[in-house]
Write a protein that holds these residues in place. Structure first.
Motif, short mmCIF file in Angstrom:
data_model
loop_
_atom_site.label_atom_id
_atom_site.label_comp_id
_atom_site.label_asym_id
_atom_site.label_seq_id
_atom_site.Cartn_x
_atom_site.Cartn_y
_atom_site.Cartn_z
N PHE A 12 0.83 -1.21 0.00
CA PHE A 12 0.00 0.00 0.00
C PHE A 12 0.86 1.25 0.00
CE2 PHE A 12 -1.73 3.41 2.72
CZ PHE A 12 -2.69 3.88 1.85
N ILE A 13 1.84 1.33 0.89
CA ILE A 13 2.64 2.56 0.99
C ILE A 13 3.46 2.77 -0.29
CG2 ILE A 13 4.70 1.66 2.15
CD1 ILE A 13 4.45 4.28 3.91
N ALA A 46 -4.46 2.89 -4.35
CA ALA A 46 -3.31 2.13 -3.85
C ALA A 46 -3.77 0.94 -3.01
CB ALA A 46 -2.39 3.04 -3.03
N LEU A 47 -4.77 1.16 -2.17
CA LEU A 47 -5.29 0.08 -1.33
C LEU A 47 -5.91 -1.01 -2.19
CD1 LEU A 47 -5.67 -0.83 1.60
CD2 LEU A 47 -7.89 0.32 1.56
N ALA A 48 -6.73 -0.60 -3.17
CA ALA A 48 -7.38 -1.58 -4.05
C ALA A 48 -6.35 -2.33 -4.89
CB ALA A 48 -8.39 -0.87 -4.95
N ALA A 60 -14.51 -2.69 -7.51
CA ALA A 60 -15.47 -1.58 -7.60
C ALA A 60 -14.76 -0.24 -7.45
CB ALA A 60 -16.55 -1.73 -6.53
N LEU A 61 -13.82 -0.14 -6.52
CA LEU A 61 -13.06 1.11 -6.36
C LEU A 61 -12.29 1.46 -7.63
CD1 LEU A 61 -11.52 1.05 -2.76
CD2 LEU A 61 -13.07 2.73 -3.69
N ARG A 170 -8.14 -0.45 7.88
CA ARG A 170 -7.33 -0.36 9.09
C ARG A 170 -5.84 -0.24 8.73
NH1 ARG A 170 -8.36 -1.24 14.67
NH2 ARG A 170 -6.33 -0.97 15.63
N VAL A 171 -5.42 -1.00 7.73
CA VAL A 171 -4.04 -0.91 7.25
C VAL A 171 -3.77 0.50 6.71
CG1 VAL A 171 -2.50 -1.69 5.38
CG2 VAL A 171 -3.73 -3.36 6.78
N GLN A 172 -4.72 1.01 5.93
CA GLN A 172 -4.58 2.34 5.36
C GLN A 172 -4.44 3.40 6.46
OE1 GLN A 172 -8.04 4.10 3.38
NE2 GLN A 172 -6.76 4.45 1.57
N VAL A 173 -5.29 3.32 7.47
CA VAL A 173 -5.24 4.27 8.58
C VAL A 173 -3.92 4.15 9.34
CG1 VAL A 173 -6.29 4.81 10.83
CG2 VAL A 173 -7.74 4.47 8.83
N ASP A 174 -3.47 2.93 9.60
CA ASP A 174 -2.20 2.72 10.32
C ASP A 174 -1.03 3.36 9.57
OD1 ASP A 174 -3.52 1.35 12.30
OD2 ASP A 174 -2.90 -0.65 11.62
N VAL A 175 -0.98 3.16 8.26
CA VAL A 175 0.10 3.73 7.47
C VAL A 175 0.03 5.26 7.49
CG1 VAL A 175 0.98 4.00 5.10
CG2 VAL A 175 0.41 1.73 5.98
#
Length: 187
Positions: A12-13, A46-48, A60-61, A170-175
């Motif tokens: 993601f990052i 990036a997450l998708a 969908a995203l 949650r991963v997105q928020v943590d990063v």
């Protein structure tokens, strides 16, 4: 923490930074709101793409972001050539979904009319069950609106996709939180 979560964070990052670099490389002047939208768009794509389009919500995203021609270049760059995303397949799924929804609505209306004729009011013993079913149905409809692509899912798939989407968010928020903390330390 699971290794898959660590790997998802890493992927993601990497893709998020790449997306931000692409957005910043344009010569277009952006105000704060435009920058905010681009940061969110980069984070979502990036997450998708970090999920390699293996889930319905990630498809969908990506599909929704690709509909806008301005975002198509960003999406294509973040997905890369190894991507499993197929826009024609996703478009076909969306068309099939809308046909299915229309059919369900027609069937539902005909069933509702016949049910109203059969029973004017539910017995007291079934009242709690009726209320519980109605509450579950309303909450399911809300969940379908929250999960990207959720409108096209049955209840089982919706729960499965919602759980995966929540873990990914949650991963997105943590990063993002780690990045914000790191910038505070530097200041």
């Amino acid at each position: 923490m699971h290794t898959s979560s660590k790997q998802l964070k890493k992927e993601f990052i990497k893709k998020w930074v790449k997306g931000l670099e692409i957005c910043c490389s344009s010569n277009k002047k952006m105000d704060v709101m435009e920058r905010k939208k681009k940061i969110k768009l980069c984070a979502d794509i990036a997450l998708a793409s970090a999920k390699n389009a293996t889930t319905s919500w990630s498809n969908a995203l990506i599909y929704n972001a690709k509909k806008d021609d301005e975002n198509a270049i960003l999406v294509d760059n973040l997905l890369g050539p190894e991507s499993r995303f197929n826009s024609q397949r996703t478009a076909h799924q969306m068309i099939t979904f809308h046909k299915r929804v229309r059919s369900k609505r027609i069937l539902k209306k005909s069933c509702t009319v016949s049910q109203r004729m059969k029973k004017a009011s539910p017995p007291a013993s079934n009242l709690a069950t009726c209320i519980a079913k109605r509450l579950v149905k309303k909450r399911t409809q809300v969940l379908k609106k929250l999960v990207p692509g959720g409108e096209a899912m049955d209840e089982y798939s919706l729960i499965k996709e919602a759980l995966d989407y929540i873990l990914s968010l949650r991963v997105q928020v943590d990063v993002m939180r780690s990045l914000a903390n790191a910038t505070e330390v530097l200041d």
